[in-house]
Design an enzyme around this catalytic site. Sequence first.
Site, PDB file in Angstrom:
ATOM      1  N   LYS A 183      51.142  56.953  45.751  1.00 42.89           N
ATOM      2  CA  LYS A 183      51.429  55.775  44.922  1.00 42.89           C
ATOM      3  C   LYS A 183      50.292  55.507  43.930  1.00 42.89           C
ATOM      4  CE  LYS A 183      50.594  51.372  46.436  1.00 42.89           C
ATOM      5  NZ  LYS A 183      49.850  50.665  45.380  1.00 42.89           N
ATOM      6  N   ASN A 184      49.058  55.515  44.436  1.00 44.64           N
ATOM      7  CA  ASN A 184      47.938  55.129  43.565  1.00 44.64           C
ATOM      8  C   ASN A 184      47.577  56.205  42.541  1.00 44.64           C
ATOM      9  OD1 ASN A 184      47.871  52.727  44.860  1.00 44.64           O
ATOM     10  ND2 ASN A 184      45.968  53.089  45.986  1.00 44.64           N
TER      11      ASN A 184
ATOM     12  N   ARG B 233      50.077  44.591  40.477  1.00 39.33           N
ATOM     13  CA  ARG B 233      48.780  44.524  39.819  1.00 39.33           C
ATOM     14  C   ARG B 233      48.444  45.798  39.049  1.00 39.33           C
ATOM     15  NH1 ARG B 233      43.740  44.775  40.075  1.00 39.33           N
ATOM     16  NH2 ARG B 233      42.584  42.964  39.393  1.00 39.33           N
TER      17      ARG B 233
ATOM     18  N   CYS C 124      45.705  37.969  44.444  1.00 36.83           N
ATOM     19  CA  CYS C 124      46.821  38.226  45.338  1.00 36.83           C
ATOM     20  C   CYS C 124      46.346  37.921  46.752  1.00 36.83           C
ATOM     21  CB  CYS C 124      47.332  39.655  45.201  1.00 36.83           C
ATOM     22  SG  CYS C 124      46.115  40.880  45.624  1.00 36.83           S
TER      23      CYS C 124
ATOM     24  N   ASP D  20      42.264  50.479  52.208  1.00 37.53           N
ATOM     25  CA  ASP D  20      43.715  50.532  52.383  1.00 37.53           C
ATOM     26  C   ASP D  20      44.139  51.049  53.765  1.00 37.53           C
ATOM     27  OD1 ASP D  20      44.020  49.483  49.875  1.00 37.53           O
ATOM     28  OD2 ASP D  20      44.672  51.332  48.912  1.00 37.53           O
TER      29      ASP D  20
ATOM     30  N   ARG E 299      56.999  48.642  48.844  1.00 36.51           N
ATOM     31  CA  ARG E 299      56.174  48.881  47.646  1.00 36.51           C
ATOM     32  C   ARG E 299      55.423  50.196  47.767  1.00 36.51           C
ATOM     33  NH1 ARG E 299      51.787  45.164  46.865  1.00 36.51           N
ATOM     34  NH2 ARG E 299      51.328  46.860  45.454  1.00 36.51           N
TER      35      ARG E 299
HETATM   36  C1  UD1 Z   1      42.776  50.333  43.690  1.00 43.25           C
HETATM   37  C2  UD1 Z   1      43.987  50.669  44.524  1.00 43.25           C
HETATM   38  C3  UD1 Z   1      44.052  49.765  45.764  1.00 43.25           C
HETATM   39  C4  UD1 Z   1      42.739  49.847  46.541  1.00 43.25           C
HETATM   40  C5  UD1 Z   1      41.564  49.565  45.625  1.00 43.25           C
HETATM   41  C6  UD1 Z   1      40.216  49.770  46.314  1.00 43.25           C
HETATM   42  C7  UD1 Z   1      45.584  51.414  42.867  1.00 43.25           C
HETATM   43  C8  UD1 Z   1      46.878  51.174  42.177  1.00 43.25           C
HETATM   44  N1  UD1 Z   1      45.184  50.461  43.705  1.00 43.25           N
HETATM   45  O1  UD1 Z   1      42.922  49.004  43.214  1.00 43.25           O
HETATM   46  O2  UD1 Z   1      45.129  50.220  46.587  1.00 43.25           O
HETATM   47  O3  UD1 Z   1      42.760  48.894  47.584  1.00 43.25           O
HETATM   48  O4  UD1 Z   1      41.587  50.456  44.484  1.00 43.25           O
HETATM   49  O5  UD1 Z   1      40.103  51.060  46.791  1.00 43.25           O
HETATM   50  O6  UD1 Z   1      44.967  52.424  42.684  1.00 43.25           O
HETATM   51  N2  UD1 Z   1      36.555  44.342  40.807  1.00 43.25           N
HETATM   52  C9  UD1 Z   1      35.838  43.495  39.995  1.00 43.25           C
HETATM   53  N3  UD1 Z   1      36.072  43.542  38.655  1.00 43.25           N
HETATM   54  C10 UD1 Z   1      36.967  44.386  38.096  1.00 43.25           C
HETATM   55  C11 UD1 Z   1      37.702  45.247  38.940  1.00 43.25           C
HETATM   56  C12 UD1 Z   1      37.459  45.209  40.280  1.00 43.25           C
HETATM   57  O7  UD1 Z   1      35.026  42.712  40.462  1.00 43.25           O
HETATM   58  O8  UD1 Z   1      37.140  44.364  36.881  1.00 43.25           O
HETATM   59  C13 UD1 Z   1      36.329  44.347  42.270  1.00 43.25           C
HETATM   60  C14 UD1 Z   1      37.540  43.980  43.113  1.00 43.25           C
HETATM   61  O9  UD1 Z   1      37.661  42.590  43.252  1.00 43.25           O
HETATM   62  C15 UD1 Z   1      37.208  44.662  44.408  1.00 43.25           C
HETATM   63  C16 UD1 Z   1      36.511  45.935  43.961  1.00 43.25           C
HETATM   64  O10 UD1 Z   1      36.106  45.681  42.629  1.00 43.25           O
HETATM   65  O11 UD1 Z   1      36.282  43.911  45.155  1.00 43.25           O
HETATM   66  C17 UD1 Z   1      37.332  47.196  43.965  1.00 43.25           C
HETATM   67  O12 UD1 Z   1      38.517  46.980  43.230  1.00 43.25           O
HETATM   68  P1  UD1 Z   1      39.205  48.116  42.359  1.00 43.25           P
HETATM   69  O13 UD1 Z   1      38.591  49.441  42.678  1.00 43.25           O
HETATM   70  O14 UD1 Z   1      39.213  47.687  40.941  1.00 43.25           O
HETATM   71  O15 UD1 Z   1      40.689  48.069  42.897  1.00 43.25           O
HETATM   72  P2  UD1 Z   1      41.960  48.474  42.064  1.00 43.25           P
HETATM   73  O16 UD1 Z   1      41.580  49.555  41.137  1.00 43.25           O
HETATM   74  O17 UD1 Z   1      42.608  47.256  41.508  1.00 43.25           O
END
Ligand code: UD1
Length: 422
Positions: A22-23, A92, A116, A309, A401
């Site tokens: 999925k990711n 998201r 979320c 995850d 999902r």
């Molecule tokens: C992706 C995965 C999700 C997984 C997550 C962490 C997908 C579609 N989703 O989500 O399943 O749980 O990686 O491995 O690939 N953060 C910030 N600022 C930002 C972005 C992130 O502070 O601009 C923080 C988040 O709050 C969190 C951490 O960074 O604490 C990691 O998040 P991130 O790696 O961005 O997760 P996603 O890419 O959204």
Amino acid sequence: MDKIVVGGGKKLKGEVFVSGAKNAVLPIMAAALLGEEASRIENVPSLRDVTTMVRLLRVLGAKVNQADHVIEIKPGNTLRPVAPYSLVSTMRASVCVLGPLLGRLGCAEVSLPGGCVIGARPIDLHLKGLEALGADITIEHGYVKARAAKSLRGAEVYLGGSFGSSVLATANVMMAAALAKGTTYIENAASEPELVDLADFLVKMGAKIKGQGSHLIEIQGVRKLCGATHSVISDRIEAGTFMVAGAMTRGSDVTVRNCNPEHNRALIDKLRQAGVVVNATANSVRVRRNGLLRPVEITTLPYPGFPTDVQAQIMALATLTPGISVITEKIYPDRFIHVSELNRMGSKIFLEGSSAIVHGVKRLSGAPVMASDLRASAALVLAGLAAEGTTEVHRVYHLDRGYERIEEKLSALGASIKRERE
Ligand code: UD1
């Protein structure tokens, strides 16, 4: 709405096949917007999030054909830059159209995804990265409005945060930089396998990318990208969920096929420490559970650390492990919504800050429980597999999902599990 009904206590035996990730597929579908021709994506999992992404790409003006585990995306020359709230709010990962739209059209308007149930999820790093490439970004009426006065230009982008890096921010910057003028260096880039898969797809489209899978990615911008055919990697989180399933009941013997054990090293290591017998080949993992397990200490971290995850699923296993396990969540400190539901099934879990202290119990008892997010739902199903009596997991649209036919796959392993209409 559907519910999943699990009868506990069965040994699981046999083979289970893992679907596409999925990711990986979601950003790859977004990346197809960068091409001037059609792309064909194979090994696509049949999931609600994929359907949402198909709808979003169509709203953006792409032609999308979806067949059995294959998607064809024709971006055409009339893309629209607006990703509406109605779609972004349900998934998201929609935010990863921001980079491709900006790269291709020079502008993008994408609804802010908001938080979320697993906690606040800001996108400041996405915006910081795109600004470094020359985009002007404003937030208006709940939308991120990004515009590049001239074309985007390569830059040094540091994607740091207190937690490590961000997966989708790395994806967004990599996609936008693919069509920027000059060379971009993403420092402190995320190194998740799904990003390597995305980079591999972009390279097939004609992008020039080096260093994917490390914390320094170099992207030399090109003038245009073509279409490409790509088969998505297998889903390491689904694979991990089945590995834990194979450890839930004594006497189980499960072989997880079509997976890459390299992507699950941290989980395999912890399962072995817990006393689960794990044998890996190049593309399968056999998991056997004989006697009692030992408690574990786990901290979730960016790849190749233990994945957030799989935190909820391993907690389901720890509930039945004698002794005290400690599970610390470093990526999403509030991601413990499954704890109260597991405790309703008889587990003894106490939260202390971002750690869960799990006192192993002798038995769980089946109960009606509520799924709250994707991986929490999987944890409740796993707990149900080992509980006495029947567990009903409500609101299973969360499961749909991210898991393709989970009840059919577990049932083929001998679990007593079925989907029913509420
Ligand atoms: C992706 C995965 C999700 C997984 C997550 C962490 C997908 C579609 N989703 O989500 O399943 O749980 O990686 O491995 O690939 N953060 C910030 N600022 C930002 C972005 C992130 O502070 O601009 C923080 C988040 O709050 C969190 C951490 O960074 O604490 C990691 O998040 P991130 O790696 O961005 O997760 P996603 O890419 O959204």
